[in-house]
Design an enzyme around this catalytic site. Structure first.
Site: not given
Ligand code: HH2
Length: 275
Positions: A219, A254
């Protein structure tokens, strides 16, 4: 803890492997849009030690394009159906739409990971009507605008109160306490200063009584404090943050880089247990 098609035990820290079947996720967008590539990556993460796989079909990064429920299901179902009975680890789906929750839980998803903490009308009932668990995440605002000007009087206290209230709403709707996880939502309507303070005070969430999940992997705060621009170059910072979070009491991390995260957390767990 047992949910439909598997569950998680929290005797050691667990890694949730990220599988984004989106064209636009912030660090791996476009890599797993093809269902066959997504299924292969899920197997690779399970092999590397992921205890649960989190499939997301709508990016939540600031400025991401919203996706309809039908589009989300078109992306999710072929992957979910290719994994649910075969993979051997439970599947989580990153969604908050009630119609998506109903469809993916019918298709066998074990956990709903909702960045909106089941605040969309009908979402609470959709989870309560299924035998699945839920991860309730805190977000200030909504993805499109959440990073514009996040403000708190007491970031840790406000997030703690929000998660407590959402967990009570879940229990009141009939969701069993051992089907609930909580997540402070690093990066969701928070500045780097907010994220760092939250991490420092993570243990203050523990007495709510639910396992804490954290998503810090790659992040922007990690990029900001280290000066590393590209998300996929932030592994070392992500491992440090994950290790710190687990040391402070997080049960699930995660992560995009599963093997490295499993290795880091094994070291933290062994250190804690050493007498
Ligand atoms: N962060 C993201 C997405 N889902 N869910 C939980 N529970 N906690 C988090 O911190 C979290 C989440 C963002 O990361 P990512 O899926 O890699 O990116 P994007 O939202 O651009 O798909």
């Amino acid at each position: 803890m047992q949910w439909q098609n598997g569950g998680l035990e929290f005797d050691t820290p667990r890694v949730m492997g990220v599988l984004n079947v989106t064209p636009d996720s912030f660090s791996d967008g476009g890599r797993f849009v093809d269902p066959a590539a997504a299924v292969d990556h899920a197997y690779a993460m399970a092999e590397a030690g992921a205890a649960i796989i989190d499939i997301g079909a709508e990016s939540t990064h600031p400025g991401a394009t919203p996706v309809s429920a039908a589009e989300e299901l078109d992306r999710l179902l072929p992957v979910l159906e290719g994994l649910v009975t075969e993979l051997g680890v439970p599947i989580s789906v990153d969604t908050g739409k009630p119609e998506v929750i109903a469809a993916v839980t019918s298709a066998g998803a074990s956990l709903i990971n909702d960045v909106q903490a089941l605040r969309m009308p009908g979402a609470l009932e959709a989870v309560a009507g299924a035998d699945c668990a839920v991860c309730l995440m805190h977000m200030q605002g909504e993805p499109r605008t959440m990073q514009a000007q996040p403000r708190y009087h007491d970031v840790v206290g406000e997030i703690r109160d929000f998660l407590a209230a959402r967990a009570i709403a879940c229990e009141d709707a009939g969701i069993a306490p051992d089907h609930i996880l909580i997540d402070p939502g690093f990066g969701f309507g928070k500045t780097s200063a907010h994220n760092l303070l939250l991490l420092q005070h993570l243990s203050e969430l523990l007495d709510l009584g639910y396992p804490v999940l954290v998503g810090l992997s790659r992040k922007s705060t990690i990029g900001e404090v280290s000066g590393v621009k590209m998300p996929e170059d932030r592994l070392a910072g992500s491992l440090a943050a994950a290790s710190l979070a687990v040391w402070l009491g997080a049960s699930v991390v995660r992560a995009h880089d599963v093997a490295a995260t499993v290795q880091a957390l094994a070291g933290i767990h062994a250190t804690r247990r050493q007498v």
